[in-house]
Design a protein around this motif. Sequence first.
Motif, PDB file in Angstrom:
ATOM      1  N   ARG A   1      52.692  43.184  39.903  1.00 37.11           N
ATOM      2  CA  ARG A   1      51.449  42.343  40.242  1.00 37.11           C
ATOM      3  C   ARG A   1      50.937  42.147  41.675  1.00 37.11           C
ATOM      4  O   ARG A   1      49.822  42.280  42.115  1.00 37.11           O
ATOM      5  CB  ARG A   1      51.812  40.930  39.915  1.00 37.11           C
ATOM      6  CG  ARG A   1      52.176  40.827  38.188  1.00 37.11           C
ATOM      7  CD  ARG A   1      50.866  40.869  37.577  1.00 37.11           C
ATOM      8  NE  ARG A   1      50.253  39.464  37.650  1.00 37.11           N
ATOM      9  CZ  ARG A   1      48.874  39.453  37.291  1.00 37.11           C
ATOM     10  NH1 ARG A   1      48.256  40.338  36.862  1.00 37.11           N
ATOM     11  NH2 ARG A   1      48.206  38.140  37.564  1.00 37.11           N
TER      12      ARG A   1
ATOM     13  N   GLN B   1      49.151  45.600  42.091  1.00 41.36           N
ATOM     14  CA  GLN B   1      48.032  45.770  41.173  1.00 41.36           C
ATOM     15  C   GLN B   1      46.763  45.060  42.216  1.00 41.36           C
ATOM     16  O   GLN B   1      45.840  45.372  42.367  1.00 41.36           O
ATOM     17  CB  GLN B   1      48.061  45.209  40.017  1.00 41.36           C
ATOM     18  CG  GLN B   1      46.960  45.073  39.195  1.00 41.36           C
ATOM     19  CD  GLN B   1      47.203  44.207  38.111  1.00 41.36           C
ATOM     20  OE1 GLN B   1      48.130  43.716  37.563  1.00 41.36           O
ATOM     21  NE2 GLN B   1      46.033  43.892  37.229  1.00 41.36           N
TER      22      GLN B   1
ATOM     23  N   HIS C   1      43.736  47.018  44.309  1.00 40.03           N
ATOM     24  CA  HIS C   1      42.307  46.704  43.934  1.00 40.03           C
ATOM     25  C   HIS C   1      41.447  46.220  45.258  1.00 40.03           C
ATOM     26  O   HIS C   1      40.391  46.624  45.366  1.00 40.03           O
ATOM     27  CB  HIS C   1      42.256  45.483  42.706  1.00 40.03           C
ATOM     28  CG  HIS C   1      40.695  45.150  42.488  1.00 40.03           C
ATOM     29  ND1 HIS C   1      40.074  45.921  41.967  1.00 40.03           N
ATOM     30  CD2 HIS C   1      40.104  43.701  42.903  1.00 40.03           C
ATOM     31  CE1 HIS C   1      38.729  45.188  41.652  1.00 40.03           C
ATOM     32  NE2 HIS C   1      38.884  43.707  42.268  1.00 40.03           N
TER      33      HIS C   1
ATOM     34  N   ARG D   1      49.815  40.699  28.148  1.00 45.70           N
ATOM     35  CA  ARG D   1      48.328  41.020  28.826  1.00 45.70           C
ATOM     36  C   ARG D   1      48.801  41.313  30.317  1.00 45.70           C
ATOM     37  O   ARG D   1      47.937  42.371  30.708  1.00 45.70           O
ATOM     38  CB  ARG D   1      47.601  39.736  28.935  1.00 45.70           C
ATOM     39  CG  ARG D   1      46.285  40.032  29.215  1.00 45.70           C
ATOM     40  CD  ARG D   1      45.535  38.711  29.162  1.00 45.70           C
ATOM     41  NE  ARG D   1      45.711  37.787  30.193  1.00 45.70           N
ATOM     42  CZ  ARG D   1      45.117  36.481  30.509  1.00 45.70           C
ATOM     43  NH1 ARG D   1      44.328  35.942  29.495  1.00 45.70           N
ATOM     44  NH2 ARG D   1      45.411  35.834  31.267  1.00 45.70           N
ATOM     45  N   MET D   2      49.715  40.867  31.059  1.00 47.17           N
ATOM     46  CA  MET D   2      49.880  41.357  32.291  1.00 47.17           C
ATOM     47  C   MET D   2      50.354  42.674  32.319  1.00 47.17           C
ATOM     48  O   MET D   2      49.981  43.620  33.240  1.00 47.17           O
ATOM     49  CB  MET D   2      51.076  40.314  33.096  1.00 47.17           C
ATOM     50  CG  MET D   2      50.399  39.073  33.405  1.00 47.17           C
ATOM     51  SD  MET D   2      51.469  37.979  34.303  1.00 47.17           S
ATOM     52  CE  MET D   2      50.822  36.650  34.705  1.00 47.17           C
TER      53      MET D   2
ATOM     54  N   ARG E   1      50.276  45.033  30.087  1.00 49.74           N
ATOM     55  CA  ARG E   1      49.052  46.056  29.791  1.00 49.74           C
ATOM     56  C   ARG E   1      48.112  46.316  31.080  1.00 49.74           C
ATOM     57  O   ARG E   1      47.657  47.443  31.360  1.00 49.74           O
ATOM     58  CB  ARG E   1      48.077  45.365  28.755  1.00 49.74           C
ATOM     59  CG  ARG E   1      48.825  45.723  27.126  1.00 49.74           C
ATOM     60  CD  ARG E   1      47.798  45.487  26.474  1.00 49.74           C
ATOM     61  NE  ARG E   1      47.203  44.334  26.259  1.00 49.74           N
ATOM     62  CZ  ARG E   1      47.819  43.074  25.557  1.00 49.74           C
ATOM     63  NH1 ARG E   1      48.773  43.240  25.025  1.00 49.74           N
ATOM     64  NH2 ARG E   1      47.060  41.913  25.858  1.00 49.74           N
ATOM     65  N   ALA E   2      47.814  45.197  31.827  1.00 49.19           N
ATOM     66  CA  ALA E   2      46.990  45.376  32.895  1.00 49.19           C
ATOM     67  C   ALA E   2      47.809  46.277  34.103  1.00 49.19           C
ATOM     68  O   ALA E   2      47.148  47.008  34.541  1.00 49.19           O
ATOM     69  CB  ALA E   2      46.742  43.937  33.719  1.00 49.19           C
TER      70      ALA E   2
ATOM     71  N   SER F   1      47.662  49.950  32.710  1.00 51.28           N
ATOM     72  CA  SER F   1      46.504  50.563  32.607  1.00 51.28           C
ATOM     73  C   SER F   1      45.673  50.882  33.905  1.00 51.28           C
ATOM     74  O   SER F   1      44.899  51.677  34.109  1.00 51.28           O
ATOM     75  CB  SER F   1      45.387  49.710  31.830  1.00 51.28           C
ATOM     76  OG  SER F   1      45.310  48.366  32.165  1.00 51.28           O
ATOM     77  N   LYS F   2      46.177  49.903  35.048  1.00 46.59           N
ATOM     78  CA  LYS F   2      45.445  49.930  36.296  1.00 46.59           C
ATOM     79  C   LYS F   2      45.953  51.006  37.309  1.00 46.59           C
ATOM     80  O   LYS F   2      45.403  51.625  38.094  1.00 46.59           O
ATOM     81  CB  LYS F   2      45.252  48.536  36.816  1.00 46.59           C
ATOM     82  CG  LYS F   2      44.486  47.727  36.197  1.00 46.59           C
ATOM     83  CD  LYS F   2      43.122  48.302  36.349  1.00 46.59           C
ATOM     84  CE  LYS F   2      42.050  47.101  35.849  1.00 46.59           C
ATOM     85  NZ  LYS F   2      40.577  47.394  35.806  1.00 46.59           N
TER      86      LYS F   2
END
Length: 440
Positions: free
Chosen positions: A152, A155, A159, A194-195, A197-198, A201-202
């Motif tokens: 996290r 990620q 970004h 959800r976390m 997958r994020a 995918s990122k």
Amino acid sequence: MKRVLLITYYWPPSGGSGVQRWLKYARYLPASGWQPVIYTPLNPEAPATDESLLSDVPPEAEILKRPITEPYQWYKKVTGRKESVNVGFIRSERDGPESRAELFSRWVRGNFFIPDARCLWIRPSVRYLRSYLSQNPADAIISTGPPHSMHRIAQKLAHKTGLPWLADFRDPWTGIDFYDDLLLTPPADHLHHRMERAVLSKADVVTTVSPHISRELYRKGARRVEVIPNGYDPADFSGLEDSRKPDSNTFTLLHSGSLVPSRNPHSLWAALSRLCDTLPGFRESLRIRLVGSVDGSVRQSVEKAGLSRQCEVVPYLPHQEALREVFSSDVLLLLINQTANAEGFLSGKVFEYLAAGRPVLCIGPKKGDAAALLRETEAGLTHDFDDQDGIFITLKEWFAAWQKQQPVTTPNLEAVQKYSRPFQAAQVAALLDRLPARND
């Protein structure tokens, strides 16, 4: 030399299996043109301490340590325990049944600290690292989990900075064997997925340790997954050949690492009990050594099988001492968790088992990744969880060979050597070299 920021919770002097993978890669990355910049907590709740691992930190590495706030101090106050929760919720016999306070604490941890107990470190880490990188540029980011809060951090940082990002999954996230033990409510379970997958995918590329986990990560949304298994460091084995005692009168079975309840090999204990009762000289020669954290349920199974006198539990040992134990044993036990992800279980210790050249007895799925590795390297045999008769026959044959001082297996050295840490670090460097610039 290019610079890569490695975000990891586990780093020396913390010990345990979570340290080895990226400590070794960091050691050998400079040879491929990458300087590691390590970001890790100043005050982690480490499962063990191993000062000897500090010698593996390369001189080229830059180490950034920042304080972390974790909920374990509150957990200790609520439960009255002096230590934090063990990996996989291992419990010793002295712990007794889990108290209401412990169950409540586990529920709070699973539902309010998402994705894990290190989540309070995410925001301050992103803020600090963003400032650091503005003054000390890097060329790529690596995060390794669990704990998945490290992903996290990466990620959010990728970004904000546009740096390419490699996310390394040493173990699954929602597919890990103790996920259901977190007592998650439906909203918390949804947030975990959800976390996950994020992150998948990122990330520009995801690495993991086995083909089975790779397929699972693709199903959960990863764009690109590369399998880089765990491995062994040839430098760790220098001089250990002398650990072998050719005149030893004990037939030693060794398991190195944590023994959680789902890894308890009931068929093995039953087969060993039968051999003690039926094979002359076996009980007198047998020695079982369990090195590492052992759940109380495992000790109870050993006692029920009548093997208490033959079994010795050894607390956590520094890495070099643990390897010496591996070299001085006759049979190495690879015990797979009896869980839904059993086919993808491929721990770091199996590769050190291979490098030691001792026969490996694996108890787990014959279609699993560990079984495939043993077939490829010709280093041992795999029996299904409930194959008590097969385990009995194999150990009977191996004991007979031991009595005659004959080798049980002859590993394929060429197949084993491709799992060396220097070779794998070069693979990591090649991945980093090919990562594109991001345009978030």
